[in-house]
Design an enzyme around this catalytic site. Structure first.
Site, PDB file in Angstrom:
ATOM      1  N   TYR A  10      36.719-103.752   1.236  1.00 43.92           N
ATOM      2  CA  TYR A  10      35.849-103.286   0.048  1.00 43.92           C
ATOM      3  C   TYR A  10      34.989-104.276  -0.701  1.00 43.92           C
ATOM      4  CZ  TYR A  10      37.544 -98.396   1.330  1.00 43.92           C
ATOM      5  OH  TYR A  10      37.775 -97.502   2.268  1.00 43.92           O
ATOM      6  N   ILE A  11      35.827-105.400  -0.700  1.00 43.84           N
ATOM      7  CA  ILE A  11      35.148-106.338  -1.847  1.00 43.84           C
ATOM      8  C   ILE A  11      34.402-107.309  -0.927  1.00 43.84           C
ATOM      9  CG2 ILE A  11      35.514-107.934  -3.561  1.00 43.84           C
ATOM     10  CD1 ILE A  11      35.799-105.056  -4.159  1.00 43.84           C
ATOM     11  N   ARG A  35      37.495-104.316  13.586  1.00 45.55           N
ATOM     12  CA  ARG A  35      36.452-104.471  12.565  1.00 45.55           C
ATOM     13  C   ARG A  35      35.566-105.269  12.902  1.00 45.55           C
ATOM     14  NH1 ARG A  35      37.514-103.641   6.133  1.00 45.55           N
ATOM     15  NH2 ARG A  35      37.949-101.552   7.267  1.00 45.55           N
ATOM     16  N   THR A  81      46.094-108.009  -2.725  1.00 43.50           N
ATOM     17  CA  THR A  81      46.998-108.821  -3.644  1.00 43.50           C
ATOM     18  C   THR A  81      47.707-107.603  -4.285  1.00 43.50           C
ATOM     19  OG1 THR A  81      45.435-109.043  -5.380  1.00 43.50           O
ATOM     20  CG2 THR A  81      45.775-111.001  -3.895  1.00 43.50           C
ATOM     21  N   ARG A 146      34.371-107.579  -9.922  1.00 43.87           N
ATOM     22  CA  ARG A 146      34.096-106.265 -10.921  1.00 43.87           C
ATOM     23  C   ARG A 146      33.196-105.283 -10.352  1.00 43.87           C
ATOM     24  NH1 ARG A 146      32.336-109.643 -16.475  1.00 43.87           N
ATOM     25  NH2 ARG A 146      34.502-109.802 -17.187  1.00 43.87           N
ATOM     26  N   LYS A 198      40.349-110.541 -15.725  1.00 42.03           N
ATOM     27  CA  LYS A 198      40.203-109.288 -14.916  1.00 42.03           C
ATOM     28  C   LYS A 198      41.550-108.548 -15.191  1.00 42.03           C
ATOM     29  CE  LYS A 198      39.144-106.591 -11.603  1.00 42.03           C
ATOM     30  NZ  LYS A 198      39.202-106.832 -10.192  1.00 42.03           N
ATOM     31  N   CYS A 252      42.677-101.048  -8.281  1.00 44.21           N
ATOM     32  CA  CYS A 252      42.503-101.852  -9.420  1.00 44.21           C
ATOM     33  C   CYS A 252      43.639-101.379 -10.445  1.00 44.21           C
ATOM     34  CB  CYS A 252      41.240-102.144 -10.030  1.00 44.21           C
ATOM     35  SG  CYS A 252      40.160-103.231  -9.299  1.00 44.21           S
TER      36      CYS A 252
END
Length: 400
Positions: A10-11, A35, A81, A146, A198, A252
């Site tokens: 996703y990032i 993928r 992570t 972000r 963050k 997050c």
């Protein structure tokens, strides 16, 4: 300059595509061969507004996808992570594995950028020793992501960014790279400060969500309308209370604050309590279901339906979804489930049509405020409804 982005989730994928779409030479690396094959065929693994257009531009500019880590000038690692459920510390297994792959091929003077969210001190404690052991002169930087699923492309372009580096010159080089697509302000600082900012951002949000959820408990016990209370309080120029919800999901907010709790357990009682308050919401929803069923005199045969599987509205991201947390409870195993964003079967008793869902249940619990249910809320008439997000305006609807 060649950039190798490792981890195309996703990032990592949107970051790689944005770089390539803006003229940077990019190779995207991903261990999932299926993928990679899909990406090589031009198929994105998830839906995001504007992603297809950026993907097309990136392909026109020659972006490549592979299962290997390649020789490059800059490496951007964007892998998972999570936190260890027991110790509450960040799990750097995937990060270190990716770093070792990079160091096996990276030339001297290459820059290794970690985008994954990590606990303060992780770069020094868990990444730099790998660089030393490899005998490589590789520079380290941290550029925490972000972006918000559902609005990723816009936020990649317009959000402010933080770059932490082991020296200012390296930080400025990484800043210039991100400035190829980012129009927000990019702040250069040291590694540990970037790591902390963050985690603190997401901890701030977690604590504020917990306050809203605790306020909801107080108002429910007192027979007050929490939404009316919040509306009036927010008329004050320095008050901005969030609304309560059935749980907190995503990659997050329910995860990152635990890094601080794990590393500083005696200094973070407020943060721990906030996280525990949020984590308890799915079980609270289950209690409310039983309370309302008794109040409505529903028979034991009445079917409960959960509307929404994703962690937030109008995306197909199910990571840490409150609905999945609720379904993990034994009492919820027979609940019917429907989500217009999820087209494959991922849980038991899942249907794939709103009308079929409503025909199958007597009691609807709105777990996600997708646009579909807000726009078609009239279809809920005649059902017992628990609205977990104050998202529909029908008479007789129950709230948290």
């Amino acid at each position: 300059m060649k950039i190798n982005v490792i981890g195309l989730g996703y990032i990592g994928l949107p970051t790689a595509l944005m770089l390539a779409a803006h003229g940077v030479s990019v190779v995207g690396s991903e261990k999932d061969a299926a993928r990679v094959a899909a990406l090589q065929a031009g198929e994105a693994p998830f839906h995001e507004q504007g992603l297809d257009d950026v993907f097309q531009k990136a392909r026109q500019n020659g972006i490549a996808f592979t299962t290997d880590v390649v020789v490059a000038d800059v490496y951007i690692i964007s892998v998972a992570t999570p936190y260890d459920a027991v110790t509450k510390k960040v799990d750097v297994t995937a990060l270190q594995a990716a770093a070792r792959q990079v160091l096996a091929v990276a030339p001297d003077e290459a820059i290794l950028v970690v985008e994954s969210t990590i606990a303060p001190g992780t770069m020094e404690a868990s990444v730099r020793p790998l660089v030393v052991a490899a005998g490589k002169h590789v520079h380290l930087a941290h550029a925490p992501e972000r972006i918000l699923p559902g609005n990723m492309i816009h936020e990649l372009e317009w959000n402010n960014r933080t770059i932490g580096a082991d020296d200012v010159a390296i930080g400025e080089r990484v800043k210039a790279l991100y400035a190829s697509f980012c129009r927000g302000e990019i702040v250069v600082t040291d590694l540990r400060t970037a790591e902390m900012t963050k985690v603190v951002e997401n901890t701030f949000r977690a604590v504020n969500i917990a306050f809203a959820n605790e306020l909801m408990h107080l108002c429910h016990e007192s027979g007050l309308d929490v939404y009316d209370i919040i509306r009036i309080c927010n008329m004050h120029p320095r008050v901005n209370i969030l609304e309560p919800g059935p749980g907190v999901g995503g990659h997050c907010i329910p995860v990152d604050p635990w890094f601080l709790v794990g590393d500083y357990p005696t200094l973070t009682p407020l943060i721990r309590t906030a996280l525990e308050t949020n984590a308890a919401m799915p079980r609270y929803v289950l209690r409310r279901i039983h309370e309302i069923a008794r109040q409505e005199h529903l028979p034991a045969s009445a079917r409960v339906g959960l509307y929404g599987l994703t962690y937030k509205e109008d995306v197909d991201d199910m990571r840490e979804s409150p609905t999945l947390q609720l379904l993990a409870l034994p009492e919820a195993r027979d609940f019917v489930v429907y989500d217009p964003m999820i087209h494959e079967d991922v849980v038991a008793h899942q249907v794939h049509d709103l009308d079929a869902f409503l025909d199958a249940v007597d009691f609807v619990v709105i777990m996600v405020k997708h646009a579909e249910i807000r726009e078609r809320q009239e279809k809920l008439r005649g059902k017992v409804v628990l609205d977990g997000h104050h998202s529909v305006a029908l008479p007789g609807v129950y709230h948290l």
